[in-house]
Enzyme design. Sequence first.
Site, PDB file in Angstrom:
ATOM      1  N   HIS A 162      63.781   7.884  -8.978  1.00 26.85           N
ATOM      2  CA  HIS A 162      65.753   8.606  -8.418  1.00 26.85           C
ATOM      3  C   HIS A 162      65.842   8.133  -7.244  1.00 26.85           C
ATOM      4  O   HIS A 162      65.153   8.171  -6.204  1.00 26.85           O
ATOM      5  CB  HIS A 162      64.793  10.046  -8.838  1.00 26.85           C
ATOM      6  CG  HIS A 162      66.602  10.905  -9.234  1.00 26.85           C
ATOM      7  ND1 HIS A 162      66.862  11.807  -7.773  1.00 26.85           N
ATOM      8  CD2 HIS A 162      66.941  11.194 -10.467  1.00 26.85           C
ATOM      9  CE1 HIS A 162      67.889  12.454  -8.354  1.00 26.85           C
ATOM     10  NE2 HIS A 162      67.847  12.143  -9.801  1.00 26.85           N
ATOM     11  N   GLU A 218      65.300  12.082 -16.944  1.00 28.84           N
ATOM     12  CA  GLU A 218      65.684  11.495 -18.523  1.00 28.84           C
ATOM     13  C   GLU A 218      64.077  10.767 -19.055  1.00 28.84           C
ATOM     14  O   GLU A 218      64.458  10.687 -20.650  1.00 28.84           O
ATOM     15  CB  GLU A 218      66.571  10.341 -18.383  1.00 28.84           C
ATOM     16  CG  GLU A 218      67.573  10.071 -17.777  1.00 28.84           C
ATOM     17  CD  GLU A 218      68.311  10.928 -17.954  1.00 28.84           C
ATOM     18  OE1 GLU A 218      68.046  11.596 -19.105  1.00 28.84           O
ATOM     19  OE2 GLU A 218      69.848  10.613 -17.725  1.00 28.84           O
TER      20      GLU A 218
HETATM   21  N1  COA Z   1      61.396   0.428 -12.284  1.00 27.49           N
HETATM   22  C1  COA Z   1      61.870  -0.486 -11.124  1.00 27.49           C
HETATM   23  N2  COA Z   1      61.478  -0.996 -10.112  1.00 27.49           N
HETATM   24  C2  COA Z   1      62.535  -0.041  -9.792  1.00 27.49           C
HETATM   25  C3  COA Z   1      63.106   1.460 -10.600  1.00 27.49           C
HETATM   26  C4  COA Z   1      62.999   1.559 -11.725  1.00 27.49           C
HETATM   27  N3  COA Z   1      62.465   2.516 -12.383  1.00 27.49           N
HETATM   28  N4  COA Z   1      63.698   2.200  -9.842  1.00 27.49           N
HETATM   29  C5  COA Z   1      63.997   1.545  -8.517  1.00 27.49           C
HETATM   30  N5  COA Z   1      63.632   0.473  -8.566  1.00 27.49           N
HETATM   31  C6  COA Z   1      63.601  -0.567  -7.382  1.00 27.49           C
HETATM   32  C7  COA Z   1      64.659  -1.002  -7.375  1.00 27.49           C
HETATM   33  O1  COA Z   1      64.737  -2.952  -8.222  1.00 27.49           O
HETATM   34  C8  COA Z   1      64.789  -1.837  -5.834  1.00 27.49           C
HETATM   35  O2  COA Z   1      63.811  -2.980  -5.659  1.00 27.49           O
HETATM   36  P1  COA Z   1      64.350  -4.408  -5.170  1.00 27.49           P
HETATM   37  O3  COA Z   1      64.452  -2.945  -3.303  1.00 27.49           O
HETATM   38  O4  COA Z   1      63.421  -5.012  -4.817  1.00 27.49           O
HETATM   39  O5  COA Z   1      65.978  -4.040  -5.218  1.00 27.49           O
HETATM   40  C9  COA Z   1      64.226  -0.395  -5.564  1.00 27.49           C
HETATM   41  O6  COA Z   1      63.050   0.478  -6.466  1.00 27.49           O
HETATM   42  C10 COA Z   1      65.798   0.430  -4.643  1.00 27.49           C
HETATM   43  O7  COA Z   1      65.911   0.588  -6.395  1.00 27.49           O
HETATM   44  P2  COA Z   1      67.647   1.294  -5.908  1.00 27.49           P
HETATM   45  O8  COA Z   1      68.540   1.034  -7.518  1.00 27.49           O
HETATM   46  O9  COA Z   1      68.321   1.468  -4.684  1.00 27.49           O
HETATM   47  O10 COA Z   1      66.324   3.157  -5.866  1.00 27.49           O
HETATM   48  P3  COA Z   1      67.603   4.552  -6.509  1.00 27.49           P
HETATM   49  O11 COA Z   1      66.625   4.785  -5.915  1.00 27.49           O
HETATM   50  O12 COA Z   1      68.997   4.122  -5.744  1.00 27.49           O
HETATM   51  O13 COA Z   1      67.659   4.166  -7.910  1.00 27.49           O
HETATM   52  C11 COA Z   1      67.815   4.917  -9.329  1.00 27.49           C
HETATM   53  C12 COA Z   1      68.062   5.075  -8.606  1.00 27.49           C
HETATM   54  C13 COA Z   1      67.544   5.773 -10.834  1.00 27.49           C
HETATM   55  C14 COA Z   1      69.519   4.354  -9.818  1.00 27.49           C
HETATM   56  C15 COA Z   1      66.354   3.860 -10.419  1.00 27.49           C
HETATM   57  O14 COA Z   1      65.691   4.052  -9.845  1.00 27.49           O
HETATM   58  C16 COA Z   1      66.565   3.063 -11.865  1.00 27.49           C
HETATM   59  O15 COA Z   1      67.691   2.580 -11.374  1.00 27.49           O
HETATM   60  N6  COA Z   1      65.841   3.877 -12.486  1.00 27.49           N
HETATM   61  C17 COA Z   1      65.906   4.123 -13.836  1.00 27.49           C
HETATM   62  C18 COA Z   1      66.845   4.206 -14.666  1.00 27.49           C
HETATM   63  C19 COA Z   1      66.406   5.953 -14.482  1.00 27.49           C
HETATM   64  O16 COA Z   1      65.744   6.432 -14.803  1.00 27.49           O
HETATM   65  N7  COA Z   1      67.863   6.287 -14.605  1.00 27.49           N
HETATM   66  C20 COA Z   1      67.962   7.975 -15.200  1.00 27.49           C
HETATM   67  C21 COA Z   1      68.317   8.649 -13.729  1.00 27.49           C
HETATM   68  S1  COA Z   1      68.047  10.739 -13.575  1.00 27.49           S
END
Ligand code: COA
Length: 367
Positions: free
Chosen positions: A249, A307
């Site tokens: 998240h 989710e």
């Molecule tokens: N599984 C694997 N790796 C993940 C991950 C996950 N669920 N969520 C983040 N990461 C990794 C990314 O690949 C990224 O790696 P990198 O630095 O090597 O590129 C790193 O963590 C940072 O990702 P980022 O998108 O910048 O993190 P964030 O904290 O902004 O992302 C979400 C938040 C929710 C978009 C992300 O965790 C995600 O895509 N989760 C899966 C989708 C999901 O469950 N969405 C519902 C949200 S309520």
Amino acid sequence: MTMDGLEGVVVAETRLSDVDGERGRLVIRGHDVEALAERADFEAACALLWTGELPSTAAHADVRRALGEARVRVFARLPSLGGALDAADGMEALRGALAQLRASEIPEPALRVELTAAVAVFASAWARKRRGLAPAAPDAALGHAADYLRMASPHGSDPARSRALDAYLVTAADHGMSASTFTARVVASTDSDTVSAVVAALGALKGPRHGGAPGPVLAMLDAIGEPDDAASWIARELEAGRRIMGMGHRVYRVRDPRAAVLERAVERLRATGLRSDRLDLARAVERVAVASLGERRPERRMAANVEFYTAVLLDAIGLPQEVFSPTFAVARVAGWLAHIDEQRESSRIIRPSSRYVGPLPETHAAA
Ligand code: COA
């Protein structure tokens, strides 16, 4: 290009909800989400978000009646939607259908109720159309959750499953400055109309990094099949560079408090005799996913988000996977509408700036 340094930028002051990502706490208008989900149904959450107070019994009955009557009115509009509900994707169908409402035709406080009703009626009509069925007419006497479930689910509704859906709708109704809520506020800040703000927010909710995750979570649980296969499946996904849906998240560095509320709601459903094998599987997958992500990215501290258990709950109450994201919209529209109203109290446009990292014209570069 990196956005480092822009996370956590404050774009608005709000009285609506607060997310504490370090402590895993969500407060909605003065109520912890866990407590709110215990005592409120969707109608009460709407009243709380829109007025700041949990409703009295009489006020609750008013909201329930207004939403029920609005569902019936919206249902009468279905024949005039053209092919909007023919879209293969539920969120595209919702977007096309909602876009046809005209803010100029309905005065503001009533428009709030009309839009909330419309999301439920359009989403359920789309769900039935997907199964080759004509839309089911709303029952204005029912609560919003029970009526939505009755219309959208192939298994109809019953009190226990309707209560579980109420817990979900309350839990998902608002969540600080989420991407879709921010979108709604940006549109409202331009002094555009409420329908436009809601349609724009829906577009943001559609993406798999926001409201599009619960469907893929269920697909993941199905692909894993058995708890013992979770570790190898997750290792393969991470090896291939794919994300584990329902994990991580932007704000929470601990488990999303909403995950616990929904997990408990499924547990309660099971106590009423409902079968949900997926709950045990989900718990096992969560344990493995958290451990695997922790090993690979200890600095990011990723845990289950809302989710993850949304998928388990919506599946347990009999909603098909393709209706999961539209059901998120059924809940979140209440929050968007509160934020749109709050944004209108300020007459300032939200107009952030960007950092230019492109080339300069040659004359400038040379100078
Ligand atoms: N599984 C694997 N790796 C993940 C991950 C996950 N669920 N969520 C983040 N990461 C990794 C990314 O690949 C990224 O790696 P990198 O630095 O090597 O590129 C790193 O963590 C940072 O990702 P980022 O998108 O910048 O993190 P964030 O904290 O902004 O992302 C979400 C938040 C929710 C978009 C992300 O965790 C995600 O895509 N989760 C899966 C989708 C999901 O469950 N969405 C519902 C949200 S309520």
